[in-house]
Write a protein that holds these residues in place. Structure first.
Motif, PDB file in Angstrom:
ATOM      1  N   LEU A 172     107.802  42.020 -30.314  1.00  0.00           N
ATOM      2  CA  LEU A 172     107.409  40.981 -31.283  1.00  0.00           C
ATOM      3  C   LEU A 172     107.338  39.625 -30.585  1.00  0.00           C
ATOM      4  N   ASP A 173     108.265  39.401 -29.652  1.00  0.00           N
ATOM      5  CA  ASP A 173     108.299  38.098 -28.957  1.00  0.00           C
ATOM      6  C   ASP A 173     107.046  37.916 -28.098  1.00  0.00           C
ATOM      7  N   VAL A 174     106.645  39.033 -27.449  1.00  0.00           N
ATOM      8  CA  VAL A 174     105.433  38.975 -26.611  1.00  0.00           C
ATOM      9  C   VAL A 174     104.207  38.747 -27.495  1.00  0.00           C
ATOM     10  N   LEU A 175     104.131  39.485 -28.610  1.00  0.00           N
ATOM     11  CA  LEU A 175     102.962  39.355 -29.496  1.00  0.00           C
ATOM     12  C   LEU A 175     102.879  37.947 -30.069  1.00  0.00           C
ATOM     13  N   ARG A 176     104.030  37.391 -30.450  1.00  0.00           N
ATOM     14  CA  ARG A 176     104.044  36.032 -31.021  1.00  0.00           C
ATOM     15  C   ARG A 176     103.447  35.039 -30.015  1.00  0.00           C
ATOM     16  N   LYS A 177     103.900  35.148 -28.737  1.00  0.00           N
ATOM     17  CA  LYS A 177     103.390  34.228 -27.705  1.00  0.00           C
ATOM     18  C   LYS A 177     101.884  34.423 -27.488  1.00  0.00           C
ATOM     19  N   LEU A 178     101.462  35.715 -27.441  1.00  0.00           N
ATOM     20  CA  LEU A 178     100.037  36.019 -27.235  1.00  0.00           C
ATOM     21  C   LEU A 178      99.187  35.374 -28.332  1.00  0.00           C
ATOM     22  N   CYS A 179      99.667  35.506 -29.582  1.00  0.00           N
ATOM     23  CA  CYS A 179      98.910  34.961 -30.725  1.00  0.00           C
ATOM     24  C   CYS A 179      98.758  33.455 -30.599  1.00  0.00           C
ATOM     25  N   VAL A 180      99.831  32.778 -30.216  1.00  0.00           N
ATOM     26  CA  VAL A 180      99.779  31.308 -30.077  1.00  0.00           C
ATOM     27  C   VAL A 180      98.787  30.935 -28.973  1.00  0.00           C
ATOM     28  N   LEU A 181      98.800  31.705 -27.884  1.00  0.00           N
ATOM     29  CA  LEU A 181      97.930  31.373 -26.742  1.00  0.00           C
ATOM     30  C   LEU A 181      96.479  31.779 -26.988  1.00  0.00           C
ATOM     31  N   GLN A 182      96.280  32.917 -27.680  1.00  0.00           N
ATOM     32  CA  GLN A 182      94.910  33.424 -27.838  1.00  0.00           C
ATOM     33  C   GLN A 182      94.236  32.937 -29.108  1.00  0.00           C
ATOM     34  N   HIS A 183      95.052  32.396 -30.082  1.00  0.00           N
ATOM     35  CA  HIS A 183      94.456  31.887 -31.331  1.00  0.00           C
ATOM     36  C   HIS A 183      95.049  30.520 -31.621  1.00  0.00           C
ATOM     37  N   PRO A 184      94.876  29.544 -30.689  1.00  0.00           N
ATOM     38  CA  PRO A 184      95.507  28.217 -30.848  1.00  0.00           C
ATOM     39  C   PRO A 184      95.068  27.515 -32.132  1.00  0.00           C
ATOM     40  N   GLN A 185      93.857  27.831 -32.603  1.00  0.00           N
ATOM     41  CA  GLN A 185      93.355  27.133 -33.804  1.00  0.00           C
ATOM     42  C   GLN A 185      93.871  27.781 -35.083  1.00  0.00           C
ATOM     43  N   GLU A 186      94.587  28.924 -34.948  1.00  0.00           N
ATOM     44  CA  GLU A 186      95.090  29.622 -36.145  1.00  0.00           C
ATOM     45  C   GLU A 186      96.609  29.792 -36.049  1.00  0.00           C
ATOM     46  N   PRO A 187      97.396  28.752 -36.409  1.00  0.00           N
ATOM     47  CA  PRO A 187      98.865  28.857 -36.280  1.00  0.00           C
ATOM     48  C   PRO A 187      99.464  30.003 -37.100  1.00  0.00           C
ATOM     49  N   GLN A 188      98.765  30.447 -38.152  1.00  0.00           N
ATOM     50  CA  GLN A 188      99.301  31.508 -39.023  1.00  0.00           C
ATOM     51  C   GLN A 188      98.884  32.903 -38.558  1.00  0.00           C
ATOM     52  N   TYR A 189      98.181  32.992 -37.432  1.00  0.00           N
ATOM     53  CA  TYR A 189      97.599  34.277 -37.020  1.00  0.00           C
ATOM     54  C   TYR A 189      98.673  35.357 -36.836  1.00  0.00           C
ATOM     55  N   PHE A 190      99.782  35.001 -36.186  1.00  0.00           N
ATOM     56  CA  PHE A 190     100.863  35.990 -35.937  1.00  0.00           C
ATOM     57  C   PHE A 190     101.395  36.504 -37.280  1.00  0.00           C
ATOM     58  N   ALA A 191     101.598  35.586 -38.223  1.00  0.00           N
ATOM     59  CA  ALA A 191     102.113  35.989 -39.551  1.00  0.00           C
ATOM     60  C   ALA A 191     101.117  36.920 -40.235  1.00  0.00           C
ATOM     61  N   ARG A 192      99.811  36.661 -40.055  1.00  0.00           N
ATOM     62  CA  ARG A 192      98.785  37.528 -40.673  1.00  0.00           C
ATOM     63  C   ARG A 192      98.844  38.933 -40.067  1.00  0.00           C
ATOM     64  N   LEU A 193      99.063  38.992 -38.761  1.00  0.00           N
ATOM     65  CA  LEU A 193      99.167  40.318 -38.107  1.00  0.00           C
ATOM     66  C   LEU A 193     100.344  41.088 -38.698  1.00  0.00           C
ATOM     67  N   LEU A 194     101.493  40.416 -38.839  1.00  0.00           N
ATOM     68  CA  LEU A 194     102.683  41.109 -39.381  1.00  0.00           C
ATOM     69  C   LEU A 194     102.447  41.506 -40.828  1.00  0.00           C
ATOM     70  N   GLY A 195     101.628  40.748 -41.531  1.00  0.00           N
ATOM     71  CA  GLY A 195     101.292  41.110 -42.917  1.00  0.00           C
ATOM     72  C   GLY A 195     100.589  42.450 -42.976  1.00  0.00           C
ATOM     73  N   ARG A 196      99.830  42.777 -41.911  1.00  0.00           N
ATOM     74  CA  ARG A 196      99.126  44.082 -41.885  1.00  0.00           C
ATOM     75  C   ARG A 196     100.160  45.219 -41.820  1.00  0.00           C
ATOM     76  N   LEU A 197     101.311  44.969 -41.195  1.00  0.00           N
ATOM     77  CA  LEU A 197     102.340  46.032 -41.086  1.00  0.00           C
ATOM     78  C   LEU A 197     102.872  46.379 -42.468  1.00  0.00           C
ATOM     79  N   THR A 198     102.941  45.375 -43.341  1.00  0.00           N
ATOM     80  CA  THR A 198     103.422  45.635 -44.711  1.00  0.00           C
ATOM     81  C   THR A 198     102.388  46.490 -45.441  1.00  0.00           C
ATOM     82  N   GLU A 199     101.097  46.157 -45.216  1.00  0.00           N
ATOM     83  CA  GLU A 199     100.013  46.912 -45.859  1.00  0.00           C
ATOM     84  C   GLU A 199     100.029  48.361 -45.355  1.00  0.00           C
ATOM     85  N   LEU A 200     100.384  48.549 -44.080  1.00  0.00           N
ATOM     86  CA  LEU A 200     100.437  49.907 -43.506  1.00  0.00           C
ATOM     87  C   LEU A 200     101.463  50.770 -44.241  1.00  0.00           C
ATOM     88  N   ARG A 201     102.574  50.135 -44.646  1.00  0.00           N
ATOM     89  CA  ARG A 201     103.610  50.932 -45.347  1.00  0.00           C
ATOM     90  C   ARG A 201     103.095  51.388 -46.708  1.00  0.00           C
TER      91      ARG A 201
END
Ligand SMILES: CC(C)c1onc(-c2c(Cl)cccc2Cl)c1COc1ccc2c(ccn2Cc2cccc(C(=O)O)c2)c1
Length: 232
Positions: A172-201
């Motif tokens: 999770l720590d690696v993914l969080r950093k990747l999201c900040v670096l790869q989607h600088p214009q979308e600060p909520q991007y990491f949270a949106r990705l984790l939201g997909r995990l809830t939908e998966l359940r």
């Protein structure tokens, strides 16, 4: 603060991405998807073959997640059984949202729509596919999100909850950093990705009912699927 990916984390991303890309469904299975005729029966059989092949691919991928093989053996099985459906929903979403040149995506979508699955599951499933497509995830994000799904500590029968949690937190720590670096214009991007995990359940719960409805219509599954999905 300045987000920095360490050398170890870069090595971790490379190991997971290599494993993720190395495992693809064999050509003969995917070729059949394009050739066989369309009928609910044939579609179900093909999807069963794809699912079975996908489980084998998933087992191989999981073995290459750094740290996974050091977990308790029974916990490794519990994590695979508990996450297989969610990992496959993620993988199918990633394959279906990639507009493949060979018209392969449309064929796959068509066969899923006409496989004897009831409408009530179709809608949430295709909404999920759409929501994954809209994220435009990079390969690293897809591989890491799949890894995080597999390393979910609160699956049934997992004994060393903390060991799995530590491993998942590393990812999770690696993914969080990747999201900040790869989607600088979308600060909520990491949270949106984790939201997909809830939908998966949620899709996982739908899937249990899907299996039951297929069973009642006397659909057969392969021994591997029966084992991993606890189907009699
Ligand atoms: C038993 C069968 C009828 C079934 O039950 N639930 C699902 C089921 C369904 Cl119907 C949807 C999502 C998850 C599951 Cl388990 C399925 C069909 O399962 C799959 C599994 C993977 C799928 C698909 C569709 C696409 N993919 C990903 C894919 C396809 C081809 C190549 C590759 C690759 O990695 O190269 C990946 C269907």
């Amino acid at each position: 603060e300045k987000v920095e990916i360490t050398k170890e984390q870069r090595a971790l991303i490379k190991a997971i991405l290599d494993a993720y890309n190395r495992h693809q469904i064999p050509q003969d299975v995917t070729k059949k998807l394009l050739q066989e005729q369309y009928s609910a029966e044939e579609n179900f059989l093909l999807l069963t073959e794809v699912a079975t092949s996908q489980v084998q691919v998933l087992v191989e991928f999981t073995k290459n997640i750094p740290g996974f093989l050091s977990l308790d053996r029974e916990d490794q099985i519990a994590l695979l059984k508990g996450s297989a459906v969610e990992a496959m929903f993620l993988r199918s979403a990633q394959v279906l949202s990639k507009k493949m040149p060979s018209g392969y995506t449309e064929v796959l979508e068509e066969r899923i729509r006409k496989s004897g699955m009831s409408e009530e599951f179709m809608t949430p499933m295709f909404n999920f596919y759409k929501s994954i497509e809209e994220l435009h995830m990079t390969q690293e994000e897809q591989a890491l999100l799949t890894t995080i799904t597999i390393l979910t500590p609160d699956r049934p029968y997992v004994k060393s909850h903390e060991a799995v949690e530590r491993l998942q937190e590393t990812m999770l720590d690696v993914l969080r950093k990747l999201c900040v670096l790869q989607h600088p214009q979308e600060p909520q991007y990491f949270a949106r990705l984790l939201g997909r995990l809830t939908e998966l359940r949620t899709l996982h719960h739908y899937h249990v009912e899907m299996l039951t409805s297929w069973k009642t219509n006397d659909h057969k599954f392969t021994p591997l699927l029966c084992e991993i999905w606890d189907v009699q």
